[in-house]
Design a protein around this motif. Structure first.
Motif, PDB file in Angstrom:
ATOM      1  N   ASP A 105       0.809  -1.228   0.000  1.00  0.00           N
ATOM      2  CA  ASP A 105       0.000   0.000   0.000  1.00  0.00           C
ATOM      3  C   ASP A 105       0.833   1.264   0.000  1.00  0.00           C
ATOM      4  OD1 ASP A 105      -2.168  -1.657   2.261  1.00  0.00           O
ATOM      5  OD2 ASP A 105      -2.358  -1.551   0.106  1.00  0.00           O
ATOM      6  N   GLY A 106       1.723   1.410  -0.926  1.00  0.00           N
ATOM      7  CA  GLY A 106       2.488   2.637  -1.037  1.00  0.00           C
ATOM      8  C   GLY A 106       1.830   3.649  -1.953  1.00  0.00           C
ATOM      9  N   GLY A 107       0.564   3.460  -2.263  1.00  0.00           N
ATOM     10  CA  GLY A 107      -0.132   4.379  -3.156  1.00  0.00           C
ATOM     11  C   GLY A 107       0.104   4.005  -4.603  1.00  0.00           C
ATOM     12  N   MET A 108      -0.466   4.782  -5.511  1.00  0.00           N
ATOM     13  CA  MET A 108      -0.383   4.477  -6.936  1.00  0.00           C
ATOM     14  C   MET A 108       1.055   4.501  -7.440  1.00  0.00           C
ATOM     15  SD  MET A 108      -2.059   6.410 -10.230  1.00  0.00           S
ATOM     16  CE  MET A 108      -3.626   6.562  -9.460  1.00  0.00           C
ATOM     17  N   PHE A 109       1.857   5.431  -6.947  1.00  0.00           N
ATOM     18  CA  PHE A 109       3.233   5.561  -7.402  1.00  0.00           C
ATOM     19  C   PHE A 109       4.245   5.044  -6.377  1.00  0.00           C
ATOM     20  CE2 PHE A 109       0.863   9.008  -9.480  1.00  0.00           C
ATOM     21  CZ  PHE A 109       1.012   8.598 -10.793  1.00  0.00           C
ATOM     22  N   GLY A 110       3.785   4.319  -5.373  1.00  0.00           N
ATOM     23  CA  GLY A 110       4.665   3.848  -4.318  1.00  0.00           C
ATOM     24  C   GLY A 110       4.858   4.929  -3.272  1.00  0.00           C
ATOM     25  N   SER A 111       5.777   4.693  -2.381  1.00  0.00           N
ATOM     26  CA  SER A 111       6.037   5.664  -1.308  1.00  0.00           C
ATOM     27  C   SER A 111       7.191   6.557  -1.739  1.00  0.00           C
ATOM     28  CB  SER A 111       6.363   4.942  -0.001  1.00  0.00           C
ATOM     29  OG  SER A 111       7.441   4.062  -0.211  1.00  0.00           O
ATOM     30  N   ILE A 112       6.860   7.712  -2.315  1.00  0.00           N
ATOM     31  CA  ILE A 112       7.885   8.620  -2.830  1.00  0.00           C
ATOM     32  C   ILE A 112       8.575   9.354  -1.688  1.00  0.00           C
ATOM     33  CG2 ILE A 112       8.277  10.660  -4.264  1.00  0.00           C
ATOM     34  CD1 ILE A 112       5.949   9.639  -6.019  1.00  0.00           C
ATOM     35  N   VAL A 113       7.794   9.892  -0.754  1.00  0.00           N
ATOM     36  CA  VAL A 113       8.352  10.571   0.419  1.00  0.00           C
ATOM     37  C   VAL A 113       8.027   9.693   1.627  1.00  0.00           C
ATOM     38  CG1 VAL A 113       8.332  12.663   1.813  1.00  0.00           C
ATOM     39  CG2 VAL A 113       8.004  12.828  -0.658  1.00  0.00           C
ATOM     40  N   ASP A 114       9.043   8.972   2.110  1.00  0.00           N
ATOM     41  CA  ASP A 114       8.826   7.982   3.169  1.00  0.00           C
ATOM     42  C   ASP A 114       8.219   8.568   4.435  1.00  0.00           C
ATOM     43  OD1 ASP A 114       9.864   6.138   1.450  1.00  0.00           O
ATOM     44  OD2 ASP A 114      11.801   5.963   2.460  1.00  0.00           O
ATOM     45  N   SER A 115       8.560   9.803   4.769  1.00  0.00           N
ATOM     46  CA  SER A 115       8.062  10.395   6.015  1.00  0.00           C
ATOM     47  C   SER A 115       6.569  10.709   5.942  1.00  0.00           C
ATOM     48  CB  SER A 115       8.855  11.646   6.369  1.00  0.00           C
ATOM     49  OG  SER A 115       8.723  12.607   5.338  1.00  0.00           O
ATOM     50  N   ASN A 116       5.952  10.619   4.748  1.00  0.00           N
ATOM     51  CA  ASN A 116       4.522  10.858   4.608  1.00  0.00           C
ATOM     52  C   ASN A 116       3.686   9.601   4.831  1.00  0.00           C
ATOM     53  OD1 ASN A 116       4.972  13.523   3.980  1.00  0.00           O
ATOM     54  ND2 ASN A 116       4.853  13.222   1.785  1.00  0.00           N
ATOM     55  N   TRP A 117       4.332   8.484   5.122  1.00  0.00           N
ATOM     56  CA  TRP A 117       3.629   7.210   5.285  1.00  0.00           C
ATOM     57  C   TRP A 117       3.847   6.669   6.686  1.00  0.00           C
ATOM     58  CZ3 TRP A 117       0.466   5.526   1.476  1.00  0.00           C
ATOM     59  CH2 TRP A 117       0.587   6.159   0.240  1.00  0.00           C
ATOM     60  N   GLU A 118       2.829   5.977   7.203  1.00  0.00           N
ATOM     61  CA  GLU A 118       2.877   5.411   8.550  1.00  0.00           C
ATOM     62  C   GLU A 118       2.581   3.912   8.469  1.00  0.00           C
ATOM     63  OE1 GLU A 118       0.489   5.831  12.781  1.00  0.00           O
ATOM     64  OE2 GLU A 118       0.209   7.324  11.231  1.00  0.00           O
ATOM     65  N   VAL A 119       3.285   3.131   9.274  1.00  0.00           N
ATOM     66  CA  VAL A 119       3.059   1.687   9.322  1.00  0.00           C
ATOM     67  C   VAL A 119       1.808   1.429  10.151  1.00  0.00           C
ATOM     68  CG1 VAL A 119       4.005  -0.535  10.051  1.00  0.00           C
ATOM     69  CG2 VAL A 119       5.531   1.221   9.138  1.00  0.00           C
ATOM     70  N   VAL A 120       0.829   0.713   9.549  1.00  0.00           N
ATOM     71  CA  VAL A 120      -0.417   0.411  10.252  1.00  0.00           C
ATOM     72  C   VAL A 120      -0.531  -1.068  10.616  1.00  0.00           C
ATOM     73  CG1 VAL A 120      -1.706   2.364   9.325  1.00  0.00           C
ATOM     74  CG2 VAL A 120      -1.672   0.201   8.067  1.00  0.00           C
ATOM     75  N   GLU A 121       0.314  -1.908  10.006  1.00  0.00           N
ATOM     76  CA  GLU A 121       0.275  -3.338  10.299  1.00  0.00           C
ATOM     77  C   GLU A 121       1.608  -3.957   9.911  1.00  0.00           C
ATOM     78  OE1 GLU A 121      -2.187  -7.187   8.645  1.00  0.00           O
ATOM     79  OE2 GLU A 121      -3.123  -5.220   8.514  1.00  0.00           O
ATOM     80  N   GLN A 122       1.995  -5.009  10.600  1.00  0.00           N
ATOM     81  CA  GLN A 122       3.219  -5.716  10.244  1.00  0.00           C
ATOM     82  C   GLN A 122       2.998  -7.214  10.390  1.00  0.00           C
ATOM     83  OE1 GLN A 122       5.711  -4.059  13.566  1.00  0.00           O
ATOM     84  NE2 GLN A 122       6.478  -6.153  13.657  1.00  0.00           N
ATOM     85  N   ASP A 123       3.711  -7.977   9.560  1.00  0.00           N
ATOM     86  CA  ASP A 123       3.638  -9.436   9.615  1.00  0.00           C
ATOM     87  C   ASP A 123       5.026  -9.984   9.360  1.00  0.00           C
ATOM     88  OD1 ASP A 123       2.338 -11.973   9.768  1.00  0.00           O
ATOM     89  OD2 ASP A 123       2.471 -12.108   7.582  1.00  0.00           O
TER      90      ASP A 123
END
Length: 125
Positions: free
Chosen positions: A87-105
């Motif tokens: 789920d990095g969005g349509m173009f992936g995670s371009i600016v990493d600090s704009n994304w938050e981890v909501v789940e991990q496996d």
């Protein structure tokens, strides 16, 4: 009858007032220490090998849910894991600090071999 103050007395008065102001600012916390980070490295000694054995080192997966992507990726890679992002969005995670981890496996605390993959799901901050 009083004499007018000399320029020397005025300069000394201004300097003393400035010094008192600086001391006041320092006293109320104007010179706060920055937060400190401490890294601890623990070394362990493995038993001697006869030559036909394999040593497998397992590490606990850190809890990265709620952290920014850049921080989470750094922590997982320092622990020796590969990071798979969902789920990095349509173009992936371009600016990493704009994304938050909501789940991990796998979940935090799971023991995995170094080099194993940890999947993290992301949401925009």
């Amino acid at each position: 009858m009083s004499r007018p103050a000399s320029w020397t007395a005025v300069a000394l008065g201004v300097a003393a007032g400035f010094l008192v102001g600086v001391l006041f600012v320092i006293a109320i916390g104007g010179d706060a220490d920055p937060p400190r980070t401490r890294t601890v490295t623990v070394l362990s000694r493995a038993p001697p090998l006869s030559g036909d054995e394999t040593v497998v080192t397992k590490t606990a997966v850190p809890d990265v849910v709620g952290e920014r992507l850049d921080t989470a990726r750094d922590r997982l890679e320092r622990a020796g894991f590969d990071v798979d992002e969902d789920d990095g969005g349509m173009f992936g995670s371009i600016v990493d600090s704009n994304w938050e981890v909501v789940e991990q496996d796998p979940p935090p605390g799971t023991l995995l071999e170094r080099g194993s993959s940890v999947r993290i799901s992301l949401d925009r901050r």
